[in-house]
Write a protein that holds these residues in place. Structure first.
Motif, PDB file in Angstrom:
ATOM      1  N   HIS A 174       0.829  -1.218   0.000  1.00 55.43           N
ATOM      2  CA  HIS A 174       0.000   0.000   0.000  1.00 55.43           C
ATOM      3  C   HIS A 174       0.857   1.259   0.000  1.00 55.43           C
ATOM      4  CE1 HIS A 174      -3.419  -2.541   0.568  1.00 55.43           C
ATOM      5  NE2 HIS A 174      -2.888  -3.042   1.669  1.00 55.43           N
ATOM      6  N   GLN A 175       2.008   1.174  -0.604  1.00 49.76           N
ATOM      7  CA  GLN A 175       2.794   2.394  -0.803  1.00 49.76           C
ATOM      8  C   GLN A 175       3.559   2.296  -2.116  1.00 49.76           C
ATOM      9  OE1 GLN A 175       6.231   3.032   1.719  1.00 49.76           O
ATOM     10  NE2 GLN A 175       5.893   1.083   2.758  1.00 49.76           N
ATOM     11  N   LYS A 176       4.023   3.442  -2.547  1.00 46.01           N
ATOM     12  CA  LYS A 176       4.735   3.489  -3.819  1.00 46.01           C
ATOM     13  C   LYS A 176       6.189   3.072  -3.613  1.00 46.01           C
ATOM     14  CE  LYS A 176       1.672   4.905  -6.663  1.00 46.01           C
ATOM     15  NZ  LYS A 176       1.272   3.893  -7.631  1.00 46.01           N
ATOM     16  N   ILE A 177       6.764   2.583  -4.714  1.00 43.68           N
ATOM     17  CA  ILE A 177       8.194   2.338  -4.696  1.00 43.68           C
ATOM     18  C   ILE A 177       8.856   3.717  -4.766  1.00 43.68           C
ATOM     19  CG2 ILE A 177      10.073   1.446  -6.138  1.00 43.68           C
ATOM     20  CD1 ILE A 177       8.082  -0.893  -6.828  1.00 43.68           C
ATOM     21  N   GLY A 178       9.837   3.941  -3.915  1.00 45.54           N
ATOM     22  CA  GLY A 178      10.394   5.287  -3.805  1.00 45.54           C
ATOM     23  C   GLY A 178      11.586   5.550  -4.702  1.00 45.54           C
ATOM     24  N   ASN A 179      12.696   4.917  -4.399  1.00 44.45           N
ATOM     25  CA  ASN A 179      13.923   5.186  -5.148  1.00 44.45           C
ATOM     26  C   ASN A 179      14.813   3.947  -5.181  1.00 44.45           C
ATOM     27  OD1 ASN A 179      14.334   5.648  -2.253  1.00 44.45           O
ATOM     28  ND2 ASN A 179      16.433   6.114  -2.872  1.00 44.45           N
ATOM     29  N   ALA A 180      15.900   4.053  -5.925  1.00 38.89           N
ATOM     30  CA  ALA A 180      16.834   2.919  -6.018  1.00 38.89           C
ATOM     31  C   ALA A 180      18.236   3.445  -6.264  1.00 38.89           C
ATOM     32  CB  ALA A 180      16.413   1.995  -7.157  1.00 38.89           C
ATOM     33  N   ILE A 181      19.194   2.630  -5.895  1.00 37.62           N
ATOM     34  CA  ILE A 181      20.594   2.947  -6.194  1.00 37.62           C
ATOM     35  C   ILE A 181      21.067   1.887  -7.184  1.00 37.62           C
ATOM     36  CG2 ILE A 181      22.926   3.203  -5.252  1.00 37.62           C
ATOM     37  CD1 ILE A 181      21.495   5.007  -3.542  1.00 37.62           C
ATOM     38  N   LEU A 197      20.385 -16.765 -22.191  1.00 35.63           N
ATOM     39  CA  LEU A 197      20.222 -15.540 -22.995  1.00 35.63           C
ATOM     40  C   LEU A 197      20.357 -15.812 -24.493  1.00 35.63           C
ATOM     41  CD1 LEU A 197      22.222 -12.991 -20.797  1.00 35.63           C
ATOM     42  CD2 LEU A 197      19.755 -13.108 -21.108  1.00 35.63           C
ATOM     43  N   GLN A 198      20.704 -17.049 -24.821  1.00 32.39           N
ATOM     44  CA  GLN A 198      20.885 -17.469 -26.223  1.00 32.39           C
ATOM     45  C   GLN A 198      21.919 -16.607 -26.947  1.00 32.39           C
ATOM     46  OE1 GLN A 198      16.933 -17.664 -27.955  1.00 32.39           O
ATOM     47  NE2 GLN A 198      16.185 -18.901 -26.273  1.00 32.39           N
ATOM     48  N   ILE A 199      23.078 -16.441 -26.290  1.00 35.37           N
ATOM     49  CA  ILE A 199      24.181 -15.706 -26.916  1.00 35.37           C
ATOM     50  C   ILE A 199      25.456 -16.549 -26.840  1.00 35.37           C
ATOM     51  CG2 ILE A 199      23.325 -13.335 -26.640  1.00 35.37           C
ATOM     52  CD1 ILE A 199      24.747 -13.117 -24.005  1.00 35.37           C
ATOM     53  N   ASN A 200      26.451 -16.144 -27.625  1.00 32.59           N
ATOM     54  CA  ASN A 200      27.724 -16.874 -27.608  1.00 32.59           C
ATOM     55  C   ASN A 200      28.338 -16.847 -26.222  1.00 32.59           C
ATOM     56  OD1 ASN A 200      27.669 -17.475 -30.267  1.00 32.59           O
ATOM     57  ND2 ASN A 200      28.766 -15.604 -30.864  1.00 32.59           N
ATOM     58  N   HIS A 201      29.144 -17.878 -25.890  1.00 34.76           N
ATOM     59  CA  HIS A 201      29.602 -17.903 -24.515  1.00 34.76           C
ATOM     60  C   HIS A 201      30.665 -16.877 -24.165  1.00 34.76           C
ATOM     61  CE1 HIS A 201      31.965 -21.259 -26.245  1.00 34.76           C
ATOM     62  NE2 HIS A 201      32.915 -20.571 -25.670  1.00 34.76           N
ATOM     63  N   ALA A 202      31.236 -16.173 -25.144  1.00 37.67           N
ATOM     64  CA  ALA A 202      32.167 -15.102 -24.752  1.00 37.67           C
ATOM     65  C   ALA A 202      31.543 -13.719 -24.989  1.00 37.67           C
ATOM     66  CB  ALA A 202      33.472 -15.237 -25.502  1.00 37.67           C
ATOM     67  N   ALA A 203      30.237 -13.680 -25.167  1.00 36.93           N
ATOM     68  CA  ALA A 203      29.582 -12.404 -25.521  1.00 36.93           C
ATOM     69  C   ALA A 203      29.605 -11.424 -24.345  1.00 36.93           C
ATOM     70  CB  ALA A 203      28.149 -12.669 -25.947  1.00 36.93           C
ATOM     71  N   PRO A 204      29.626 -10.129 -24.655  1.00 40.19           N
ATOM     72  CA  PRO A 204      29.582  -9.139 -23.569  1.00 40.19           C
ATOM     73  C   PRO A 204      28.169  -8.962 -23.015  1.00 40.19           C
ATOM     74  CG  PRO A 204      29.695  -8.028 -25.685  1.00 40.19           C
ATOM     75  CD  PRO A 204      29.751  -9.498 -25.973  1.00 40.19           C
ATOM     76  N   VAL A 205      28.106  -8.635 -21.747  1.00 40.36           N
ATOM     77  CA  VAL A 205      26.815  -8.319 -21.111  1.00 40.36           C
ATOM     78  C   VAL A 205      26.990  -7.075 -20.240  1.00 40.36           C
ATOM     79  CG1 VAL A 205      25.767 -10.635 -21.035  1.00 40.36           C
ATOM     80  CG2 VAL A 205      27.383  -9.965 -19.253  1.00 40.36           C
ATOM     81  N   LEU A 206      25.862  -6.471 -19.918  1.00 35.65           N
ATOM     82  CA  LEU A 206      25.874  -5.337 -19.001  1.00 35.65           C
ATOM     83  C   LEU A 206      25.194  -5.805 -17.725  1.00 35.65           C
ATOM     84  CD1 LEU A 206      24.658  -2.803 -21.647  1.00 35.65           C
ATOM     85  CD2 LEU A 206      26.828  -2.626 -20.431  1.00 35.65           C
ATOM     86  N   ILE A 207      25.857  -5.572 -16.613  1.00 31.55           N
ATOM     87  CA  ILE A 207      25.276  -6.020 -15.347  1.00 31.55           C
ATOM     88  C   ILE A 207      24.858  -4.807 -14.534  1.00 31.55           C
ATOM     89  CG2 ILE A 207      25.722  -7.249 -13.189  1.00 31.55           C
ATOM     90  CD1 ILE A 207      27.478  -9.115 -14.760  1.00 31.55           C
ATOM     91  N   ILE A 208      23.605  -4.806 -14.124  1.00 31.24           N
ATOM     92  CA  ILE A 208      23.144  -3.708 -13.272  1.00 31.24           C
ATOM     93  C   ILE A 208      22.758  -4.291 -11.924  1.00 31.24           C
ATOM     94  CG2 ILE A 208      21.362  -1.955 -12.916  1.00 31.24           C
ATOM     95  CD1 ILE A 208      21.310  -1.407 -15.760  1.00 31.24           C
ATOM     96  N   LYS A 209      23.328  -3.699 -10.887  1.00 28.53           N
ATOM     97  CA  LYS A 209      22.939  -4.096  -9.528  1.00 28.53           C
ATOM     98  C   LYS A 209      22.061  -2.977  -8.996  1.00 28.53           C
ATOM     99  CE  LYS A 209      24.865  -4.758  -4.975  1.00 28.53           C
ATOM    100  NZ  LYS A 209      26.041  -4.523  -4.165  1.00 28.53           N
ATOM    101  N   ARG A 210      20.870  -3.308  -8.566  1.00 21.65           N
ATOM    102  CA  ARG A 210      19.947  -2.274  -8.092  1.00 21.65           C
ATOM    103  C   ARG A 210      19.448  -2.620  -6.697  1.00 21.65           C
ATOM    104  NH1 ARG A 210      14.364  -0.649 -11.274  1.00 21.65           N
ATOM    105  NH2 ARG A 210      15.768   0.283 -12.786  1.00 21.65           N
ATOM    106  N   THR A 211      19.511  -1.654  -5.784  1.00 24.04           N
ATOM    107  CA  THR A 211      18.865  -1.807  -4.480  1.00 24.04           C
ATOM    108  C   THR A 211      17.717  -0.812  -4.476  1.00 24.04           C
ATOM    109  OG1 THR A 211      21.059  -2.145  -3.563  1.00 24.04           O
ATOM    110  CG2 THR A 211      19.257  -1.932  -1.981  1.00 24.04           C
ATOM    111  N   SER A 212      16.512  -1.310  -4.254  1.00 22.20           N
ATOM    112  CA  SER A 212      15.324  -0.451  -4.351  1.00 22.20           C
ATOM    113  C   SER A 212      14.632  -0.329  -3.004  1.00 22.20           C
ATOM    114  CB  SER A 212      14.330  -1.022  -5.362  1.00 22.20           C
ATOM    115  OG  SER A 212      14.993  -1.444  -6.515  1.00 22.20           O
TER     116      SER A 212
END
Ligand code: 16G
Length: 240
Positions: A174-181, A197-212
């Motif tokens: 019963h409250q809104k999500i406020g912010n995240a880092i 992810l159906q990509i080659n095994h040496a493919a690049p990825v972007l990793i985002i860590k989020r605490t909300s």
């Protein structure tokens, strides 16, 4: 057309011509472009030169190679603004794409200490650990590994988490999500994730860590999202 007297290297001119052909849809998304041999005849240059142009276009994500089948025009990357705190479901719907998830893991655990610290948990407090593949129009875009304190949503289960976590959390608390880092880093995909992810095994990825956090400041999720780097680019506006 190629200008062999120009100071612009031939391989760069060829890159520009191929880009132009993609832009004009002479080469269409998902379709094969002519082979290196055909292009080298067309441009009257060596195959090495053509290969260099194609490699650069592959590295920039405009083309992709399929082993033994040739070179194809890639889908343009999704442009994800690093602005509002939105959910995957909202992001995909806003683009007219259909979001879906596959739950690979759902378990109740006592998290590692660093996770417990980020989520401000008491020692021994439990979390749900969820691993989901996030799809857009049935194609895998990202893998999310999420920790959610059990106390936030004790009734959470494997079926509910198929939909939008953010919608569930807002309805439940019963409250809104406020912010995240967020933190973002580049990596090479792990063997396990490359399959999902159906990509080659040496493919690049972007990793985002989020605490909300909920609007009252209580953390409700810690997520590590692994995005396909060939499908995503993140955009931010910066002011001076
Ligand atoms: C986004 C968030 C993720 C969140 C999810 C909720 C990033 C990097 N990650 O993917 O933290 O858990 O949305 O989506 O943006 P949902 O409401 O569709 O489950």
């Amino acid at each position: 057309m190629l200008d062999k007297n120009s100071h612009i290297p031939i391989y760069i001119q060829i890159e520009e011509i191929i880009k132009q052909r993609i832009f004009l849809e002479e080469y269409k998304i998902g379709e094969n472009i002519p082979s290196e041999r055909e292009l080298s005849i067309q441009f009257d240059v060596s195959r090495m030169t053509v290969r260099q142009s194609i490699t650069n276009l592959v590295n920039s994500g405009l083309l992709y190679r399929e082993k033994g089948r040739g070179t194809y025009v890639a889908n343009p990357k999704l442009e994800q603004p690093l602005k509002g705190l939105t959910s995957f479901t909202e992001d995909m719907r806003a683009r007219g794409m259909e979001p879906s998830s596959k739950v690979l893991r759902f378990e109740k655990i006592v998290p590692p200490v660093d996770v417990a610290g980020d989520l401000m948990l008491e020692p021994g407090e439990e979390v749900f650990f969820v691993v989901r593949i996030r799809n857009a129009d049935a194609k895998p875009m990202a893998i999310e590994r999420t920790y959610i304190p059990v106390k936030i949503y004790p009734e959470l289960d494997e079926k509910k988490i198929i939909g939008s976590l953010y919608a569930l959390i807002e309805a439940k608390s019963h409250q809104k999500i406020g912010n995240a880092i967020q933190q973002m880093e580049a990596a090479i995909v792990s063997k396990e994730d490359s399959k999902f992810l159906q990509i080659n095994h040496a493919a690049p990825v972007l990793i985002i860590k989020r605490t909300s956090y909920l609007s009252d400041g209580v953390p409700f999720e810690l997520v590590r999202s692994t995005y396909r780097a060939d499908r995503y680019k993140f955009i931010s506006e910066i002011k001076r």
